[in-house]
Design an enzyme around this catalytic site. Sequence first.
Site, PDB file in Angstrom:
ATOM      1  N   ASP A  19       0.556  -1.348  -0.072  1.00  0.00           N
ATOM      2  CA  ASP A  19       0.044   0.063   0.073  1.00  0.00           C
ATOM      3  C   ASP A  19       0.831   1.194   0.061  1.00  0.00           C
ATOM      4  O   ASP A  19       0.545   2.283   0.544  1.00  0.00           O
ATOM      5  CB  ASP A  19      -0.821   0.112   1.171  1.00  0.00           C
ATOM      6  N   HIS A  47      -4.772  -2.071  -6.200  1.00  0.00           N
ATOM      7  CA  HIS A  47      -4.229  -1.047  -6.320  1.00  0.00           C
ATOM      8  C   HIS A  47      -5.268   0.222  -6.864  1.00  0.00           C
ATOM      9  O   HIS A  47      -6.066  -0.123  -7.668  1.00  0.00           O
ATOM     10  CB  HIS A  47      -3.227  -0.971  -7.859  1.00  0.00           C
TER      11      HIS A  47
HETATM   12  P1  IMP Z   1      -2.198 -13.030   1.897  1.00  0.00           P
HETATM   13  O1  IMP Z   1      -1.225 -12.257   1.104  1.00  0.00           O
HETATM   14  O2  IMP Z   1      -3.543 -12.722   1.763  1.00  0.00           O
HETATM   15  O3  IMP Z   1      -1.911 -14.363   2.188  1.00  0.00           O
HETATM   16  O4  IMP Z   1      -1.935 -12.163   3.251  1.00  0.00           O
HETATM   17  C1  IMP Z   1      -0.601 -12.296   4.069  1.00  0.00           C
HETATM   18  C2  IMP Z   1      -0.248 -10.851   4.839  1.00  0.00           C
HETATM   19  O5  IMP Z   1      -0.072 -10.010   3.623  1.00  0.00           O
HETATM   20  C3  IMP Z   1      -1.423 -10.407   5.454  1.00  0.00           C
HETATM   21  O6  IMP Z   1      -0.899  -9.655   6.524  1.00  0.00           O
HETATM   22  C4  IMP Z   1      -1.990  -9.090   4.382  1.00  0.00           C
HETATM   23  O7  IMP Z   1      -2.843  -8.252   5.217  1.00  0.00           O
HETATM   24  C5  IMP Z   1      -0.728  -8.805   3.863  1.00  0.00           C
HETATM   25  N1  IMP Z   1      -1.147  -8.277   2.357  1.00  0.00           N
HETATM   26  C6  IMP Z   1      -1.427  -9.088   1.376  1.00  0.00           C
HETATM   27  N2  IMP Z   1      -1.524  -8.382   0.248  1.00  0.00           N
HETATM   28  C7  IMP Z   1      -1.565  -6.842   0.678  1.00  0.00           C
HETATM   29  C8  IMP Z   1      -1.484  -5.752  -0.047  1.00  0.00           C
HETATM   30  O8  IMP Z   1      -1.745  -5.799  -1.123  1.00  0.00           O
HETATM   31  N3  IMP Z   1      -1.189  -4.780   0.870  1.00  0.00           N
HETATM   32  C9  IMP Z   1      -1.110  -4.824   2.091  1.00  0.00           C
HETATM   33  N4  IMP Z   1      -0.913  -5.998   2.805  1.00  0.00           N
HETATM   34  C10 IMP Z   1      -1.052  -7.033   2.137  1.00  0.00           C
END
Ligand code: IMP
Length: 490
Positions: A19, A47
């Site tokens: 982010d 995004h």
């Molecule tokens: P996952 O990618 O859904 O498996 O989540 C794993 C970790 O990455 C969690 O803490 C999510 O909040 C974080 N996360 C995944 N994608 C994003 C993103 O696009 N922005 C911020 N955090 C993310």
Amino acid sequence: MKRNKSKRNRAVIGGQWGDEGKGKIIDVLMEDADINVRPTGGANAGHTLCVNGKKYVLHLVPSGIVRPSTMNVMGNGMAIDPRSLCEELRVLSEAGIDWKGRIKMALNANLVMPEHFVIEAARESGKGAVGSTMRGMSPCYTDRTARIGLIVNDLLNPKLLAEKLERNLEEKRFILEHFGKRWVKRVMKHERLQHGRFYSNDGFFNLKEIVAAYTGYGRMLERLITDTDTYLREQLGKASMVFEGAQGFVLSLDYGSYPDVTSSDPGIEGLMKGAGLPVNAAGKVYLVLKAPAITRVGKGSFPTEMGGNRSAEWCESHKQADEELRWPSPNINSRDEMEQGVAVRRLGGEYGATTGRPRRCGWFDAPLARRAFEVNKGTLILTKLDVMSSCKTLRICTGYIYEGPRIRWGETELRKGTSISTAITREEVLAYCNPQYIEMPGWRDDISKTWTWRGLPRRCKQYVARIEELVGSEVSGLSVGPDREAMIWR
Ligand code: IMP
């Protein structure tokens, strides 16, 4: 200010926990590029782009799609949920964006299937929970390394899809036995799982229904599915490409704050591998850092979090609406750091683009940025610099003091009082890192309409210079607002 036009490739990497505002930077760079490549991650990313006052949130489709006449490639390192993609294409069509013939999807990208959502629900209900986005990422990538994964091309071959699926489900059924039919049935009522259509009393999964639905997606998406590895290799040197990092480097499976990470590598190596290209094809690397405030979503240590554990707990269990009730007009200069964090969140619109969760807010963390720079190199872009303009005093974390139990870290031993200047991004260490701050005066002027370096307040320039010194790289771009124009190149 206009950037020099160049035809070489560029890569955009988030240097924190995601982010960082990469979508906008990619959009700006795509002004003079031909191909936008999104090599990793899946619908976990969000995004947000603002074009001519209109807001677009993309999850799977590369951000370049909003620039007519660009090609947009979803690379082999992605984990693609075809249902989500079809939905995103529908929204793009509704928004009047002509995407036809402008998207290519890697035939060898990982396929997110119904069982991945169910397994993720199981994992996230236990001790291994990381507060994931629940988009099936971890189970999908796990299947790849367990050698039972499916690829996008399987959507075009119903028989192969059924065979691979049968093999893939075998192990899952053992795990789900433990949770029981009632639990699985309830989870599978979710709309992502077509409200129970894929549930079967016999072996949990209705194979026939899943194959029918997914080959249906295959028919809808068949024109997009192609060998993008070969395509991109052929385009090297002919077209200029922008590689788009999803998530942030500190969420990297390979380098990030393990285990609270995502399941792909949003760093430079992961990006280029996911594009099917050698690392030296990346061209210029931009490391995008949010400052003066950074954010994190989900579980995991966050040394500079404003309000510490209070903030983490609040963000985990509350929504934006709760926050608006509790703090109708939070004060950015409050002595209560928790409230200050809420103010940053409100001013910066820091609520998850994918999940709507409040993002935890903290101060710029130089040890973390140094770690990201050490591995990815590149020049820095600072984003959201306008958000904290009204803040009287800005803090920057320059290093950590380790405060945990003794732990061997290779040949060294960390003990209470050990100084750490470059973050050790492992949970067992990061959890005990106490941030050491310097304070700088804020600039107290609205800079969101200042689009030249010369026009920035002196204090703002001093702040940027301090970040350059602490991270060890020059800042070549500054974003001072969500619109394309609100960008300063040096
Ligand atoms: P996952 O990618 O859904 O498996 O989540 C794993 C970790 O990455 C969690 O803490 C999510 O909040 C974080 N996360 C995944 N994608 C994003 C993103 O696009 N922005 C911020 N955090 C993310």
